[in-house]
Design a protein around this motif. Structure first.
Motif, PDB file in Angstrom:
ATOM      1  N   LEU A  49       0.806  -1.224   0.000  1.00  0.00           N
ATOM      2  CA  LEU A  49       0.000   0.000   0.000  1.00  0.00           C
ATOM      3  C   LEU A  49       0.839   1.273   0.000  1.00  0.00           C
ATOM      4  O   LEU A  49       0.294   2.366  -0.164  1.00  0.00           O
ATOM      5  CB  LEU A  49      -0.940   0.009   1.209  1.00  0.00           C
ATOM      6  CG  LEU A  49      -2.055  -1.031   1.203  1.00  0.00           C
ATOM      7  CD1 LEU A  49      -2.830  -0.984   2.506  1.00  0.00           C
ATOM      8  CD2 LEU A  49      -2.995  -0.815   0.025  1.00  0.00           C
ATOM      9  N   GLY A  50       2.142   1.151   0.213  1.00  0.00           N
ATOM     10  CA  GLY A  50       2.984   2.341   0.280  1.00  0.00           C
ATOM     11  C   GLY A  50       2.864   3.087   1.591  1.00  0.00           C
ATOM     12  O   GLY A  50       3.086   4.307   1.643  1.00  0.00           O
ATOM     13  N   ILE A  51       2.545   2.378   2.665  1.00  0.00           N
ATOM     14  CA  ILE A  51       2.385   2.999   3.985  1.00  0.00           C
ATOM     15  C   ILE A  51       3.727   2.999   4.707  1.00  0.00           C
ATOM     16  O   ILE A  51       4.339   1.946   4.896  1.00  0.00           O
ATOM     17  CB  ILE A  51       1.354   2.222   4.832  1.00  0.00           C
ATOM     18  CG1 ILE A  51       0.021   2.086   4.082  1.00  0.00           C
ATOM     19  CG2 ILE A  51       1.167   2.885   6.185  1.00  0.00           C
ATOM     20  CD1 ILE A  51      -0.646   3.386   3.769  1.00  0.00           C
ATOM     21  N   ASN A  52       4.205   4.189   5.114  1.00  0.00           N
ATOM     22  CA  ASN A  52       5.482   4.244   5.827  1.00  0.00           C
ATOM     23  C   ASN A  52       5.392   4.882   7.208  1.00  0.00           C
ATOM     24  O   ASN A  52       6.411   5.152   7.845  1.00  0.00           O
ATOM     25  CB  ASN A  52       6.554   4.953   4.979  1.00  0.00           C
ATOM     26  CG  ASN A  52       6.220   6.399   4.681  1.00  0.00           C
ATOM     27  OD1 ASN A  52       5.238   6.955   5.178  1.00  0.00           O
ATOM     28  ND2 ASN A  52       7.050   7.044   3.858  1.00  0.00           N
ATOM     29  N   HIS A  53       4.182   5.109   7.684  1.00  0.00           N
ATOM     30  CA  HIS A  53       4.005   5.586   9.066  1.00  0.00           C
ATOM     31  C   HIS A  53       2.576   5.279   9.490  1.00  0.00           C
ATOM     32  O   HIS A  53       1.633   5.947   9.065  1.00  0.00           O
ATOM     33  CB  HIS A  53       4.261   7.089   9.171  1.00  0.00           C
ATOM     34  CG  HIS A  53       4.200   7.600  10.588  1.00  0.00           C
ATOM     35  ND1 HIS A  53       3.029   8.019  11.167  1.00  0.00           N
ATOM     36  CD2 HIS A  53       5.166   7.738  11.523  1.00  0.00           C
ATOM     37  CE1 HIS A  53       3.275   8.408  12.413  1.00  0.00           C
ATOM     38  NE2 HIS A  53       4.567   8.250  12.654  1.00  0.00           N
ATOM     39  N   ALA A  54       2.407   4.239  10.307  1.00  0.00           N
ATOM     40  CA  ALA A  54       1.051   3.868  10.731  1.00  0.00           C
ATOM     41  C   ALA A  54       1.103   2.855  11.865  1.00  0.00           C
ATOM     42  O   ALA A  54       2.080   2.124  12.023  1.00  0.00           O
ATOM     43  CB  ALA A  54       0.246   3.284   9.567  1.00  0.00           C
ATOM     44  N   GLY A  55       0.033   2.850  12.646  1.00  0.00           N
ATOM     45  CA  GLY A  55      -0.194   1.795  13.621  1.00  0.00           C
ATOM     46  C   GLY A  55      -1.285   0.888  13.092  1.00  0.00           C
ATOM     47  O   GLY A  55      -2.428   1.324  12.886  1.00  0.00           O
ATOM     48  N   PHE A  56      -0.933  -0.366  12.821  1.00  0.00           N
ATOM     49  CA  PHE A  56      -1.891  -1.353  12.322  1.00  0.00           C
ATOM     50  C   PHE A  56      -2.474  -2.125  13.499  1.00  0.00           C
ATOM     51  O   PHE A  56      -1.732  -2.546  14.402  1.00  0.00           O
ATOM     52  CB  PHE A  56      -1.194  -2.342  11.380  1.00  0.00           C
ATOM     53  CG  PHE A  56      -0.818  -1.781  10.039  1.00  0.00           C
ATOM     54  CD1 PHE A  56      -1.579  -2.058   8.914  1.00  0.00           C
ATOM     55  CD2 PHE A  56       0.303  -0.974   9.897  1.00  0.00           C
ATOM     56  CE1 PHE A  56      -1.228  -1.547   7.667  1.00  0.00           C
ATOM     57  CE2 PHE A  56       0.653  -0.463   8.654  1.00  0.00           C
ATOM     58  CZ  PHE A  56      -0.106  -0.744   7.544  1.00  0.00           C
ATOM     59  N   ASP A  57      -3.780  -2.336  13.483  1.00  0.00           N
ATOM     60  CA  ASP A  57      -4.452  -3.109  14.523  1.00  0.00           C
ATOM     61  C   ASP A  57      -4.992  -4.396  13.940  1.00  0.00           C
ATOM     62  O   ASP A  57      -5.764  -4.371  12.967  1.00  0.00           O
ATOM     63  CB  ASP A  57      -5.600  -2.309  15.140  1.00  0.00           C
ATOM     64  CG  ASP A  57      -5.110  -1.058  15.858  1.00  0.00           C
ATOM     65  OD1 ASP A  57      -3.925  -1.045  16.254  1.00  0.00           O
ATOM     66  OD2 ASP A  57      -5.890  -0.113  16.005  1.00  0.00           O
ATOM     67  N   LEU A  58      -4.556  -5.531  14.519  1.00  0.00           N
ATOM     68  CA  LEU A  58      -4.973  -6.851  14.062  1.00  0.00           C
ATOM     69  C   LEU A  58      -5.536  -7.644  15.221  1.00  0.00           C
ATOM     70  O   LEU A  58      -5.236  -7.376  16.395  1.00  0.00           O
ATOM     71  CB  LEU A  58      -3.798  -7.641  13.477  1.00  0.00           C
ATOM     72  CG  LEU A  58      -2.953  -7.083  12.361  1.00  0.00           C
ATOM     73  CD1 LEU A  58      -1.811  -6.252  12.927  1.00  0.00           C
ATOM     74  CD2 LEU A  58      -2.388  -8.215  11.519  1.00  0.00           C
ATOM     75  N   VAL A  59      -6.318  -8.660  14.877  1.00  0.00           N
ATOM     76  CA  VAL A  59      -6.776  -9.645  15.854  1.00  0.00           C
ATOM     77  C   VAL A  59      -6.550 -11.034  15.272  1.00  0.00           C
ATOM     78  O   VAL A  59      -6.444 -11.200  14.061  1.00  0.00           O
ATOM     79  CB  VAL A  59      -8.260  -9.453  16.215  1.00  0.00           C
ATOM     80  CG1 VAL A  59      -8.495  -8.098  16.861  1.00  0.00           C
ATOM     81  CG2 VAL A  59      -9.148  -9.617  14.991  1.00  0.00           C
TER      82      VAL A  59
END
Length: 205
Positions: free
Chosen positions: A153-163
């Motif tokens: 996705l080209g994301i270079n600054h993020a907090g991903f939330d998974l379960v």
């Protein structure tokens, strides 16, 4: 102006609201997104939600953080109340969990990850809602999934939330602006990671 920016334009535009986040995730890892409907708000679509989802299910406001704007819907009345306050219907299946995994990406890699464990037997797992942070037993498979997804996705600054449910990982969302409690507890300087990344990326000939 053809200038380099940080965070990337993809991070900013996709992380702007939950609809864009979900569409981005659908485009690269649809099997890792919970069943979700994103609909305009009208009576036909309200009826569609009731036809396709059994109680309880989750309804979200498209721009919110820290657990605000996320509702566990148990009755028709609760959903009608949500619909009255929102121009869009964002509905997801309810996943039976007591924790989620926050994975923080800066640049091209994960810099930290931690469980947010619900200790109050409530619906939300957010630290802002009282969840406990744990750095134990972080699954490498989840980190690799985040690396793959962020790269696609080209994301270079993020907090991903998974379960994790029955051994399968699902993304709930990602946010370009995210809490720093995990960094603080580990003594991590996120500013240092950002500085090194932009120095390496933006000073190349």
């Amino acid at each position: 102006m053809k200038k380099n920016i940080f965070p990337s334009i993809q991070s900013i535009q996709l992380g702007f609201n939950k609809i864009e986040v979900t569409r981005g995730l659908w485009s690269v890892v649809p099997e890792h997104v919970p069943k979700t409907l994103i609909l305009g708000n009208n009576q036909e679509n309200v009826n569609r939600v009731f036809a396709e989802f059994s109680f309880p299910f989750v309804a979200k406001e498209i721009r919110s953080s820290m657990g605000k704007g996320v509702f566990l819907i148990k009755t028709h009345e609760q959903f009608h109340e949500y619909a009255e306050q929102n121009p869009y219907l964002y509905v997801q299946e309810y996943l039976p969990i007591d924790r989620d995994l926050r994975v923080c990406v800066v640049g091209n890699d994960v810099i930290t990850a931690y469980w947010r464990i619900n200790q109050s037997n409530s619906f939300h797992n957010n630290v802002a809602k009282g969840a406990h942070i744990s750095f134990d037993d972080i699954p490498e498979a989840a980190l690799e999934l985040v690396r793959h997804t962020a790269n696609r996705l080209g994301i270079n600054h993020a907090g991903f939330d998974l379960v994790e449910v029955d051994g399968h990982y699902y993304f709930l969302e990602f946010n370009t602006l995210f809490g720093n409690q995990g960094f603080q507890q580990q003594g991590i300087s996120v500013e240092g990671y950002i500085y090194r990344y932009i120095t390496e990326m933006f000073t190349q000939p």
